[in-house]
Each structure stands twice: as C-alpha cells, then as structure tokens.
Design a protein around this motif. Structure first.
Motif, PDB file in Angstrom:
ATOM      1  N   GLN A 126       0.812  -1.213   0.000  1.00 55.98           N
ATOM      2  CA  GLN A 126       0.000   0.000   0.000  1.00 55.98           C
ATOM      3  C   GLN A 126       0.850   1.270   0.000  1.00 55.98           C
ATOM      4  OE1 GLN A 126      -3.275  -0.103  -0.634  1.00 55.98           O
ATOM      5  NE2 GLN A 126      -2.762  -2.261  -0.866  1.00 55.98           N
ATOM      6  N   THR A 129       1.277   2.840  -3.908  1.00 55.49           N
ATOM      7  CA  THR A 129       0.139   3.147  -4.776  1.00 55.49           C
ATOM      8  C   THR A 129       0.495   4.322  -5.684  1.00 55.49           C
ATOM      9  OG1 THR A 129      -0.845   4.714  -3.230  1.00 55.49           O
ATOM     10  CG2 THR A 129      -1.502   2.380  -3.003  1.00 55.49           C
ATOM     11  N   TRP A 130      -0.270   4.468  -6.773  1.00 57.95           N
ATOM     12  CA  TRP A 130      -0.035   5.587  -7.682  1.00 57.95           C
ATOM     13  C   TRP A 130      -0.180   6.925  -6.948  1.00 57.95           C
ATOM     14  CZ3 TRP A 130       2.562   4.992 -11.827  1.00 57.95           C
ATOM     15  CH2 TRP A 130       2.491   3.807 -12.556  1.00 57.95           C
ATOM     16  N   ALA A 131      -1.171   7.019  -6.081  1.00 63.12           N
ATOM     17  CA  ALA A 131      -1.391   8.280  -5.354  1.00 63.12           C
ATOM     18  C   ALA A 131      -0.197   8.610  -4.460  1.00 63.12           C
ATOM     19  CB  ALA A 131      -2.667   8.188  -4.526  1.00 63.12           C
ATOM     20  N   LYS A 132       0.315   7.620  -3.749  1.00 63.70           N
ATOM     21  CA  LYS A 132       1.460   7.884  -2.870  1.00 63.70           C
ATOM     22  C   LYS A 132       2.713   8.201  -3.666  1.00 63.70           C
ATOM     23  CE  LYS A 132      -0.305   5.678   1.188  1.00 63.70           C
ATOM     24  NZ  LYS A 132      -0.092   4.816   2.311  1.00 63.70           N
ATOM     25  N   ASN A 133       2.906   7.509  -4.791  1.00 72.37           N
ATOM     26  CA  ASN A 133       4.060   7.826  -5.630  1.00 72.37           C
ATOM     27  C   ASN A 133       3.953   9.228  -6.210  1.00 72.37           C
ATOM     28  OD1 ASN A 133       5.599   5.501  -5.301  1.00 72.37           O
ATOM     29  ND2 ASN A 133       4.449   4.399  -6.862  1.00 72.37           N
ATOM     30  N   ALA A 134       2.754   9.642  -6.613  1.00 70.84           N
ATOM     31  CA  ALA A 134       2.556  10.991  -7.146  1.00 70.84           C
ATOM     32  C   ALA A 134       2.873  12.038  -6.073  1.00 70.84           C
ATOM     33  CB  ALA A 134       1.129  11.154  -7.648  1.00 70.84           C
ATOM     34  N   THR A 135       2.454  11.776  -4.847  1.00 71.45           N
ATOM     35  CA  THR A 135       2.735  12.697  -3.743  1.00 71.45           C
ATOM     36  C   THR A 135       4.241  12.808  -3.511  1.00 71.45           C
ATOM     37  OG1 THR A 135       0.609  12.201  -2.709  1.00 71.45           O
ATOM     38  CG2 THR A 135       2.338  13.105  -1.279  1.00 71.45           C
TER      39      THR A 135
END
Length: 156
Positions: A126, A129-135
C-alpha cells in the motif's frame, strides 16, 4: 517461451511433471488470479531492476521470495515481508538454488510465518500506490523548485 520443451522434459525427468503447470502467456488479469491462488510468490531473477510483480503478489497477501542485491531489496524487508535469497555467483547458480530451496521449505513448513509475511506484505504494498508515488514525486519537484528559488536569491 523457447525453453518450454526443455523445461517440460526436465520436469518429467525429475518426476514432478504432475505438479508443474506450464501456462504459457497469460493476460495480466489471469496472471494476478493465479498469483492470488498461490501460497507463495517467487521470482528468483538476479537481474530485476525493481519488479512491480513483487508488489502485485504482496498486494494479494502472498509472501514473496526474490534475490538479494537486486530490486526486491528496495521493495521488501527480508524476514518481514518475504525472503531474500543469494544471487548466483560468477561461477555457479548453486548458492541461489540452495538458498531458494531453503526459503521455499521455510515458508511451506511454517504457515504462521508465511501468513504473517503475507499480511505485512499487503500493508507494505500500500506504500507504493499511484497516489502515494505521485505525492512523493510532487514533494521532490517542490524541493527542487525551492532550491532553485533560494539559489537565485543569492546570485549577484
């Protein structure tokens, strides 16, 4: 691939043909379904830069096995999310084979350990995730912009 006939023959010679399935090429959905049905995921590749497939298996709650000194070390912690095995040496694959055999035996005989690694691996997956990588990428870019602005203020 082209090694399939050789591998099928080897499985027969080793007396394990009834326990080995050569699927051929699978769609991504079918491959993930197969991983979800498995007890353990291993990809003993010693030339793996990162290996998203380890994360996919971890997201399915599977303990994973990968080679030390490769991408898997960046993804999971030995003994917590899975097991890291010795890569082959310049002279032999024997260290890797012995290490892989031991890792498989460990996970197959200690269901509690395998289960705990699967749970920990799912939690670890978890973090990617794409969202965490983007952040994370956004934070890197913001840091770069801040540094450039700071250095421009100190120019003569």
């Amino acid at each position: 691939g082209p090694e399939r006939p050789t591998l099928e023959r080897l499985a027969g010679e080793l007396g394990i043909a009834d326990r080995v399935i050569f699927t051929g090429r699978l769609s991504n959905d079918e491959a993930l379904r197969r991983v979800a049905e498995a007890d353990i995921f291993t990809l003993p590749s010693w030339q793996e830069a990162f290996g998203v497939v380890y994360l996919e298996a971890m997201a399915c709650g599977k303990p994973v096995i990968g080679c030390r000194e490769q991408g898997p070390e960046d993804i999971f912690e030995h003994g917590r999310h899975g097991l890291l095995i010795a890569p082959p040496t310049a002279d032999s694959r024997e260290p890797m084979i012995a290490s892989l055999t031991a890792a498989l035996e460990t996970l197959l005989t200690d269901q509690s350990l395998a289960n705990s690694m699967g749970v920990a691996g799912r939690e670890r997956a978890q973090e990617f995730t794409w969202a965490k990588n983007a952040t994370r990428y956004a934070a890197v870019y913001e840091d770069i912009v801040d540094r450039v602005r700071t250095s421009e203020r100190h120019l003569p």
